[in-house]
Design an enzyme around this catalytic site. Structure first.
Site, short mmCIF file in Angstrom:
data_model
loop_
_atom_site.label_atom_id
_atom_site.label_comp_id
_atom_site.label_asym_id
_atom_site.label_seq_id
_atom_site.Cartn_x
_atom_site.Cartn_y
_atom_site.Cartn_z
N GLU A 395 0.83 -1.21 0.00
CA GLU A 395 0.00 0.00 0.00
C GLU A 395 0.86 1.27 0.00
O GLU A 395 0.69 2.18 0.80
CB GLU A 395 -0.96 -0.02 1.19
CG GLU A 395 -1.93 -1.18 1.12
CD GLU A 395 -2.94 -1.21 2.26
OE1 GLU A 395 -2.86 -0.36 3.17
OE2 GLU A 395 -3.82 -2.10 2.25
N GLU A 472 -4.29 -9.00 -0.06
CA GLU A 472 -4.77 -8.74 1.31
C GLU A 472 -6.29 -8.59 1.24
O GLU A 472 -6.82 -7.84 0.42
CB GLU A 472 -4.13 -7.48 1.89
CG GLU A 472 -4.42 -7.26 3.36
CD GLU A 472 -3.60 -6.10 3.93
OE1 GLU A 472 -2.38 -6.02 3.59
OE2 GLU A 472 -4.15 -5.28 4.67
#
Length: 778
Positions: A395, A472
């Site tokens: 991220e 994820e």
């Protein structure tokens, strides 16, 4: 013949203080009042939790600070001429090392191992050598989760001959893999002392019975060494059958004297990502993965191999075949376990690049250190058969501007140069190609996407020709053993990015264990898995997370101090949803009924059942059938709404019209006893550092677990043992995890204990109210 390379355990005999004075680096300083510690050591975990610590509850509500370690040791006069290296498995955070007043430099990355050459500054004979290490974890906050503080992984002293192989420059590959014919290529480099010397290297591959199955001698006349073995009829490595072979690399001089020897584990496997998913050893293979953080619950960040083995085997029993190291490198010994037990590992380097997520996180060191740290990671871990992917970030905020392009290209090029055998990925959040500059770099072999399951179907179109994984998912929230009334839809806690915390949560800082609450960016476990399961183009799933971990206690402020995301709680006790995964990911016979059966008369209770290998299940209350139910393509549990009455709730599993399994929940009375289960043998690894896991169950007169009348449990060492930590899985328990006292939570508590000597037995008393149990450990 003499052992050419000797590894000396350097974990014992250290002195430690949380004071800070540069005089501590002096060899002449006497640490008389310092605490005696053994490594691995995490100084933060021993404190009570507190709101005042600058790391905040996101960082585990525990202190950082500055600590010093010192150790004295002696070497024989006969050791002169040997080469000595001191290896640190990991120190969090900034570590500075001195030997005999000589400064050996500073290590920046708190998650990577590093070595220091001691040879030029060593003393021999009656003179002492003094190692001093200053560890600075004072800049807070520096992470989004609990990091731990100190020398929290193994330290070892390595004695080598002047001419020796360099492990970081040793690269083992398997260019050809099949059950008929395979090959092993070895590339290595000799130390500078070996430059220009002539000799030979013997490569020897042995099977699990120590039988030599391939051998070759390679001549060398420079520091570069390369050779290849041809092997017939090997067994392939996979999560279901993690077959390993021993590879010995032995260096001899022209007189046949052994100069050095290294041993590695080799696993023969091949894999492929493409637009149709993932294949292992030529067969379609769905990655059934979880994300894990590096802490080990009550041990904090202090690495213990048997505690890590316990975590991995609990995951293995659930059906997990892949681990994502979130979001930094783990201990090397963790990867050894993954090799041996059979887990594919996505090895992740960074949680941030130049753009920060916390004021003092790695972004302050990124520009200067990210390339050298990436090199260290790849060279350290590239010989593990379990490692099958490199992730350069999670991220990353450079996704959203063009600086992401050059950084992605630069890091991918570094990884590919050091290891062209594995794909490189990153865990991304931006599902629009035009806005995703990491994807636009065009160099990643696989793209991972976090969350946003509703965008899965557009990914093959947006990111054409690149294999995809769900890197994820989920971020569902649960406290083990808590069951709130269900809502018709998934509850989002907090509801949106506008809220830092949930606004109408539970006053006791719990979250229902029904799979019905998630953070606003996530969804339920069932929904996340169903969305990946139905799409073959997604190579697999990595659920957030396998275990609860310290820090990041979404959705609550302090006193919540650990996460709610885990499928298993911080103490290692499975939450109910564990059995949903087990029913989907394994062939184990699963029939799991929830919740407990202690309620108020007439109260309407939501009853769920996870099961597999059957057509339907039937529920009975005190012998009366409440009907049959079954799973559907969109729901992975059976459910009933049941008016409560005390007694027995039973579910049976029916296949082809026949009952094949049953499970019962009974109303519990008052607690009158405790049951203590000791787990050790399955998690044993290496003797003295092995842990014994004591699980205490609170029961009534009939042996039924009491879920609603918890008591304090005291663990009282009697003979030959140390208590390493206690826990109960409750995310807002503020008692130090190092405490020998722990309240049961929903009927359970866990202690981790360690023998002081393996040569004799140990005793401990477990006490709850007036109940005492003496536990003898052989």
């Amino acid at each position: 013949m003499a052992q050419p390379r000797e590894t000396i355990d350097f974990n014992g005999g250290w002195s430690f203080t949380l004071e800070d004075d540069l005089q501590f680096r002096r060899a002449s300083f006497s640490p008389v009042n310092w605490k005696k510690v053994s490594l691995p050591h995490d100084w933060s975990i021993g404190f009570d939790f507190g709101e005042e610590y600058p790391a905040g509850n996101a960082g585990g509500a525990l202190p950082g600070g500055i600590g010093w370690y010192r150790k004295a040791f002696q070497l024989s006069e006969n050791d002169k001429g040997s080469h000595y290296t001191l290896y640190f498995g990991g120190v969090y955070r900034y570590a500075e090392v001195w030997l005999n007043d000589q400064y050996l430099g500073k290590n920046i990355n708190g998650y990577l191992s590093f070595e220091r050459d001691l040879t030029p500054y060593l003393r021999y004979g009656n003179e002492q050598n003094v190692i001093a290490v200053r560890v600075d974890n004072s800049l807070q906050p520096n992470s989004r989760w609990y990091t731990g503080s100190g020398i929290y992984r193994d330290v070892r002293l390595e004695k080598r001959a002047p001419v020796h192989l360099l492990p970081a420059e040793t690269f083992i590959t398997t260019p050809k893999v099949s059950t008929e014919k395979s090959s092993v290529r070895v590339q290595s480099v000799l130390s500078q002392a070996g430059s220009g010397k002539a000799g030979r290297v013997v490569l020897k591959l042995r099977d699990k019975n120590k039988k030599t199955i391939a051998e070759k001698t390679v001549l060398f006349s420079s520091s570069q060494i390369e050779g290849e073995l041809q092997v017939d009829g090997v067994s392939l490595w996979s999560p279901d059958s993690p077959t390993l072979y021993d590879l010995d690399i032995t260096v001899l001089d022209n007189t046949n004297k052994i100069l050095d020897e290294l041993r590695y584990k080799v696993g023969f496997r091949y894999f492929q990502f493409d637009e149709n998913g993932f294949a292992l050893n030529g067969e379609p293979f769905k990655l059934l993965g979880v994300c894990l953080h590096h802490d080990l619950g009550a041990l904090g960040a202090a690495f213990n191999k048997s505690a890590a083995k316990r975590q991995l085997l609990i995951m293995k029993d659930m059906g997990v075949n892949a681990i994502r190291t979130a979001h930094n490198p783990f201990a090397e010994e963790f990867l050894d376990l993954c090799d041996e037990l059979g887990f594919l590992v996505q090895n992740e380097a960074y949680d941030m690049w130049a753009k920060r997520k916390n004021k003092f996180d790695y972004h302050i060191d990124f520009k200067e250190h990210h390339i050298v740290d990436l090199i260290t990671l790849v060279k350290r871990d590239r010989n593990h058969p379990s490692v099958f992917m490199w992730s350069i970030g999670n991220e990353i905020r450079e996704q959203f501007d063009d600086t992401g392009v050059a950084l992605t290209k630069g890091m991918t090029e570094v990884v590919k140069k050091l290891d062209p055998t594995r794909p490189v990925t990153a865990a991304l959040t931006e599902t629009n190609y035009e806005k995703n500059f990491i994807a636009q770099a065009g160099v990643l072999d696989v793209l991972g996407f976090n969350y946003k399951y509703f965008d899965y179907d557009k990914l093959p179109t947006e990111f054409k020709g690149v294999p995809l994984i769900a890197s994820e998912t989920t971020s569902a929230l649960q406290t083990r053993g808590v069951y709130d009334a269900l809502h018709d839809t998934i509850q989002l806690w907090p509801a949106s990015s506008a809220d830092k915390f949930v606004t109408n949560g539970n006053p006791d800082f719990t979250v229902s264990a029904y799979d019905n609450v998630a953070a606003y960016w996530g969804t339920s476990h069932e929904r996340a898995w169903l969305e990946v399961k139905k799409r073959d183009f997604l190579g697999g799933i990595f659920v957030w997370t396998g275990f609860d971990y310290l820090g990041e206690p979404v959705p609550y402020p302090y006193p919540a101090r650990s996460s709610y995301y885990g499928i298993v709680d911080l103490a290692g006790l499975p939450k109910d949803v564990y059995y949903m995964y087990q029913s989907e990911w394994t062939d184990t016979e699963v029939l799991h009924l929830l919740p407990h059966w202690n309620w108020k008369e007439g109260e309407q209770v939501d009853v769920w059942c996870y099961y597999n290998n059957a057509d339907e299940v039937e529920l009975f209350l005190n012998g009366q059938s409440l009907g049959r139910r079954s799973k559907t393509d969109e729901r992975l549990h059976a459910s009933w709404k049941v008016p409560y009455e005390a007694g027995e709730l039973k579910v049976v599993k029916i296949k082809d019209g026949t009952v094949v399994q049953e499970t019962v929940k009974k109303t519990a009375g008052k607690p009158v006893d405790i049951v203590v289960d000791v787990e050790h043998d399955r998690y044993a690894v290496d003797g003295l550092t092995d842990l014994y896991f004591l699980t205490v169950s609170l029961v009534d007169k009939n042996g039924t677990i009491v879920p609603d009348n918890d008591v304090e449990v005291s663990f009282l060492p009697q003979e030959n043992l140390t208590i390493r930590g206690t826990d109960n899985g409750y995310q807002a328990d503020l008692n130090s995890l190092a405490s020998p006292k722990r309240n049961t939570y929903k009927g359970f508590a866990v202690a981790m204990i360690q023998k002081n000597s393996m040569e004799k037995g140990a005793k401990i008393i477990v006490k709850a109210n007036t109940i005492k149990k003496e536990i003898v450990i052989k």
